[in-house]
Design an enzyme around this catalytic site. Structure first.
Site, PDB file in Angstrom:
ATOM      1  N   TRP A 281     107.052 123.820 -23.338  1.00  0.00           N
ATOM      2  CA  TRP A 281     108.115 122.859 -23.636  1.00  0.00           C
ATOM      3  C   TRP A 281     108.476 121.973 -22.452  1.00  0.00           C
ATOM      4  CZ3 TRP A 281     112.061 123.841 -20.266  1.00  0.00           C
ATOM      5  CH2 TRP A 281     112.236 125.164 -19.817  1.00  0.00           C
ATOM      6  N   ASN A 282     108.099 122.340 -21.234  1.00  0.00           N
ATOM      7  CA  ASN A 282     108.694 121.625 -20.102  1.00  0.00           C
ATOM      8  C   ASN A 282     108.103 120.234 -19.888  1.00  0.00           C
ATOM      9  OD1 ASN A 282     106.295 122.827 -19.147  1.00  0.00           O
ATOM     10  ND2 ASN A 282     107.032 122.678 -17.048  1.00  0.00           N
TER      11      ASN A 282
ATOM     12  N   LYS B 123      98.794 122.993 -30.681  1.00  0.00           N
ATOM     13  CA  LYS B 123     100.089 123.583 -31.056  1.00  0.00           C
ATOM     14  C   LYS B 123     101.083 123.405 -29.910  1.00  0.00           C
ATOM     15  CE  LYS B 123     102.170 127.566 -30.613  1.00  0.00           C
ATOM     16  NZ  LYS B 123     103.553 127.080 -30.548  1.00  0.00           N
TER      17      LYS B 123
ATOM     18  N   GLY C 290     101.393 127.768 -20.113  1.00  0.00           N
ATOM     19  CA  GLY C 290     102.609 128.496 -20.466  1.00  0.00           C
ATOM     20  C   GLY C 290     102.817 129.651 -19.515  1.00  0.00           C
TER      21      GLY C 290
ATOM     22  N   GLU D   5      96.715 127.678 -17.511  1.00  0.00           N
ATOM     23  CA  GLU D   5      97.631 127.112 -16.494  1.00  0.00           C
ATOM     24  C   GLU D   5      98.954 127.837 -16.664  1.00  0.00           C
ATOM     25  OE1 GLU D   5      96.889 125.100 -14.192  1.00  0.00           O
ATOM     26  OE2 GLU D   5      95.086 124.056 -14.842  1.00  0.00           O
TER      27      GLU D   5
ATOM     28  N   CYS E  43     106.420 123.836 -13.512  1.00  0.00           N
ATOM     29  CA  CYS E  43     105.609 124.934 -12.977  1.00  0.00           C
ATOM     30  C   CYS E  43     105.410 124.781 -11.485  1.00  0.00           C
ATOM     31  CB  CYS E  43     104.268 124.960 -13.694  1.00  0.00           C
ATOM     32  SG  CYS E  43     103.391 123.396 -13.587  1.00  0.00           S
TER      33      CYS E  43
ATOM     34  N   GLU F 108     109.900 133.677 -10.993  1.00  0.00           N
ATOM     35  CA  GLU F 108     109.911 132.244 -11.266  1.00  0.00           C
ATOM     36  C   GLU F 108     111.228 131.928 -11.964  1.00  0.00           C
ATOM     37  OE1 GLU F 108     107.301 130.950 -14.450  1.00  0.00           O
ATOM     38  OE2 GLU F 108     107.011 129.047 -13.442  1.00  0.00           O
TER      39      GLU F 108
HETATM   40  P1  NAD Z   1     105.460 130.273 -23.167  1.00  0.00           P
HETATM   41  O1  NAD Z   1     104.371 131.080 -22.617  1.00  0.00           O
HETATM   42  O2  NAD Z   1     106.670 130.961 -23.695  1.00  0.00           O
HETATM   43  O3  NAD Z   1     104.952 129.343 -24.368  1.00  0.00           O
HETATM   44  C1  NAD Z   1     103.865 128.455 -24.214  1.00  0.00           C
HETATM   45  C2  NAD Z   1     103.243 128.191 -25.567  1.00  0.00           C
HETATM   46  O4  NAD Z   1     102.635 129.394 -26.056  1.00  0.00           O
HETATM   47  C3  NAD Z   1     104.226 127.762 -26.649  1.00  0.00           C
HETATM   48  O5  NAD Z   1     103.628 126.756 -27.436  1.00  0.00           O
HETATM   49  C4  NAD Z   1     104.423 129.028 -27.450  1.00  0.00           C
HETATM   50  O6  NAD Z   1     104.855 128.796 -28.775  1.00  0.00           O
HETATM   51  C5  NAD Z   1     103.032 129.632 -27.405  1.00  0.00           C
HETATM   52  N1  NAD Z   1     102.947 131.069 -27.664  1.00  0.00           N
HETATM   53  C6  NAD Z   1     103.908 132.012 -27.567  1.00  0.00           C
HETATM   54  N2  NAD Z   1     103.408 133.230 -27.873  1.00  0.00           N
HETATM   55  C7  NAD Z   1     102.092 133.062 -28.164  1.00  0.00           C
HETATM   56  C8  NAD Z   1     101.025 133.944 -28.545  1.00  0.00           C
HETATM   57  N3  NAD Z   1     101.209 135.241 -28.671  1.00  0.00           N
HETATM   58  N4  NAD Z   1      99.810 133.409 -28.749  1.00  0.00           N
HETATM   59  C9  NAD Z   1      99.584 132.092 -28.591  1.00  0.00           C
HETATM   60  N5  NAD Z   1     100.554 131.204 -28.250  1.00  0.00           N
HETATM   61  C10 NAD Z   1     101.793 131.687 -28.032  1.00  0.00           C
HETATM   62  O7  NAD Z   1     105.865 129.228 -22.014  1.00  0.00           O
HETATM   63  P2  NAD Z   1     107.044 128.182 -22.023  1.00  0.00           P
HETATM   64  O8  NAD Z   1     108.352 128.905 -21.901  1.00  0.00           O
HETATM   65  O9  NAD Z   1     106.864 127.198 -23.125  1.00  0.00           O
HETATM   66  O10 NAD Z   1     106.732 127.389 -20.654  1.00  0.00           O
HETATM   67  C11 NAD Z   1     107.192 127.812 -19.418  1.00  0.00           C
HETATM   68  C12 NAD Z   1     106.105 128.516 -18.627  1.00  0.00           C
HETATM   69  O11 NAD Z   1     104.952 127.686 -18.555  1.00  0.00           O
HETATM   70  C13 NAD Z   1     106.496 128.772 -17.179  1.00  0.00           C
HETATM   71  O12 NAD Z   1     106.051 130.036 -16.778  1.00  0.00           O
HETATM   72  C14 NAD Z   1     105.754 127.684 -16.428  1.00  0.00           C
HETATM   73  O13 NAD Z   1     105.503 127.975 -15.065  1.00  0.00           O
HETATM   74  C15 NAD Z   1     104.501 127.590 -17.214  1.00  0.00           C
HETATM   75  N6  NAD Z   1     103.879 126.294 -16.968  1.00  0.00           N
HETATM   76  C16 NAD Z   1     102.707 126.261 -16.247  1.00  0.00           C
HETATM   77  C17 NAD Z   1     102.110 125.033 -15.960  1.00  0.00           C
HETATM   78  C18 NAD Z   1     100.832 124.934 -15.170  1.00  0.00           C
HETATM   79  O14 NAD Z   1     100.216 123.871 -15.175  1.00  0.00           O
HETATM   80  N7  NAD Z   1     100.385 125.976 -14.500  1.00  0.00           N
HETATM   81  C19 NAD Z   1     102.708 123.857 -16.412  1.00  0.00           C
HETATM   82  C20 NAD Z   1     103.898 123.950 -17.133  1.00  0.00           C
HETATM   83  C21 NAD Z   1     104.462 125.168 -17.413  1.00  0.00           C
END
Ligand code: NAD
Length: 492
Positions: free
Chosen positions: A151-152, A175, A226, A248, A284, A386
């Protein structure tokens, strides 16, 4: 200002698809307001989208680079034409300030253009005529890609996957996160509209959809951004069919401020503040813990507070003078507050930074006043975890060895930054375990789409951006034509 809610549909095989259930997306600045509705797709609909991508792959993989690039450039132009509306929608559903939403779209377009400009050169056949014969190194499309974004930065972290995947001849099911599903869907609709049916499909929903996208045997690769915990589930789901992956993940990026950093350099100090608090700290690659050499620690804190009080203006994301909007969701706000309360209880000092521009609005939404945490222990949760929100601990270190030890003492290794005289900073940077280390800048300020981005340790696998970000969507396929049919050591 209340605006009519937007309604987003999923896209399956080139057609808009109305899901039976819809999920409302609230405005984080005013949670009573529904910004729009996104579908809650089912497992069956997800399978339909994967099947459509699988069928489209047979023809799409044979399309020419010229055709793919022309289509992508048309989509880029349409996104540009609609950028102000898309930015406003992103700002409203996400909470990020309007300038920040516009910036996200600008970075997304920069990358899409880079991908169009470079894909042919990076993925074209490499023909080697050598003394043993002729070898072609071809870069084949992989197949159906499941792209799952957070979402970020919903638009840039989706287009970072869509552009190289489609340009390399793959098909995709995207998705986005239910916590910012609307603006990215507008972008996906535009792109999907320029490509043949089934090449880019869009589904929405929670874990049911995610599990299908990561376990369905027709999916060849997962491109996921995520949290690290979510990635562990994904790796397990994908194990049965050995899917390719770009992951990522989370980060707990260290900023190391060396003794030769000039605390009176106001521009550099502002960059540190921005690198801690842009997008309310929900990035992130933001600097999430700052280590300062003990000889300049006191002076640094004084100047940091001055710079922070000047730059941080919390309020309505649409107000021109606002730099920071609300946190995206209640759960995140409570998590960050929990870390701050924990450090207070353990005896740390929590200092509020910046100005609240509108007290009534502040109470109404998921707003947090940015804070600086001093006196935390090196192992406290506010330092080790984090935070992903508007708070940052600043801690002293004794010498370079100590700083390098502290920076590397983490399960994460996404980005990092070193601040000070360039030569000294580079020497320290080389010893930090991270995918990127920025010198005298950090976070998005130091990002460059021309160079690979990704994490080491539990911050991820693989790279996005740069030429590696294009190669990540191709299989290396060697076609070998030796002059001699057998190796000399094989007896006749
Ligand atoms: P999240 O892991 O909760 O969700 C990410 C995505 O995964 C969403 O679309 C979610 O609906 C989906 N998801 C959830 N459970 C799943 C499953 N079991 N199987 C498949 N998909 C599933 O992350 P978030 O809260 O949306 O984002 C924040 C996190 O993302 C932080 O930890 C941040 O550091 C990380 N992030 C990393 C980068 C990078 O480039 N390394 C960039 C942005 C954010």
């Amino acid at each position: 200002m209340s605006v009519e809610p937007v309604v987003i549909d999923s896209i399956i095989n080139g057609k808009k698809h109305k899901a039976e259930k819809q999920a409302p997306r609230e405005n984080p600045a005013n949670p009573k307001e529904v910004v729009g509705y996104a579908p809650l797709n089912t497992k069956d609909e997800t399978i339909q989208a994967i099947d459509a991508a699988d069928q489209a792959f047979t023809e799409w993989r044979q399309s020419s680079f010229e055709d793919r690039i022309t289509r992508m450039r048309r989509a880029i132009q349409k996104i540009k034409d609609n950028a102000s509306d898309i930015a406003a929608l992103l700002s409203r559903e996400h909470g990020k300030a309007l300038y920040d939403a516009k910036g996200e779209i600008a970075v997304s377009l920069m990358w899409m253009e880079f991908a169009c400009d470079n894909v042919m050169e990076v993925l074209q056949d490499e023909v080697n005529e050598h003394d043993g014969g002729k070898t072609i190194i071809a870069r084949d499309a992989i197949g159906v890609i499941s792209a799952i974004s957070p979402w970020n930065y919903p638009i840039s972290l989706s287009t970072i996957k869509i552009a190289p995947a489609l340009l390399a001849g793959n098909t995709m099911v995207l998705k986005p996160s239910p916590l910012a599903p609307l603006a990215v869907s507008r972008v996906a609709e535009i792109i999907a509209g320029e490509f043949p049916a089934g090449v880019l499909n869009l589904v929405h929903g929670e874990a049911e959809v995610g599990v299908e996208l990561t376990s369905n045997p027709k999916v060849a690769k997962i491109a996921f951004t995520g949290g690290t915990e979510t990635a562990k589930h994904i790796m397990k789901a994908a194990a049965d069919t050995i899917k390719h992956m770009t992951l990522e993940l989370g980060g707990n990026d260290a900023a190391v401020v060396l003794e030769d950093f000039d605390v009176n350099d106001e521009k550099a100090m502002r960059r540190i503040v921005v690198s801690n608090f842009l997008t309310a700290g929900q990035i992130c690659m933001i600097a999430k813990r700052v280590y300062v050499h003990e000889s300049i620690y006191e002076a640094f804190i004084e100047k940091y507070r001055e710079a922070a009080d000047k730059w941080i203006r919390v309020g309505d994301p649409f107000a021109e003078d606002v730099t920071i909007g609300p946190v995206n969701n209640k759960k995140q706000m409570e998590f960050v507050q929990g870390l701050i309360d924990d450090s207070k209880q353990k005896g740390a000092e929590v200092i509020k930074l910046g100005k609240i521009m509108d007290e009534d609005l502040f109470k109404q939404g998921y707003f947090m006043q940015p804070t600086l945490v001093l006196g935390a222990d090196y192992d406290d949760p506010i330092v080790e975890q984090e935070q992903f929100g508007p708070t940052v601990p600043i801690l002293p270190f004794k010498d370079d060895e100590h700083a390098i030890h502290l920076a590397n003492k983490s399960i994460y290794g996404l980005t990092s930054s070193v601040w000070g005289k360039q030569e000294h900073a580079v020497k320290v940077a080389k010893r930090i375990q991270a995918g990127t280390t920025m010198i005298n800048t950090a976070a998005i300020q130091g990002l460059d789409v021309r160079f690979p981005f990704g994490g080491v340790k539990q911050s991820g696998i693989g790279r996005e951006y740069g030429k590696e970000g294009l190669l990540a969507y191709a299989e290396t396929h060697v076609i070998n034509m030796p002059d001699e049919l057998d190796l000399p050591y094989i007896p006749e």
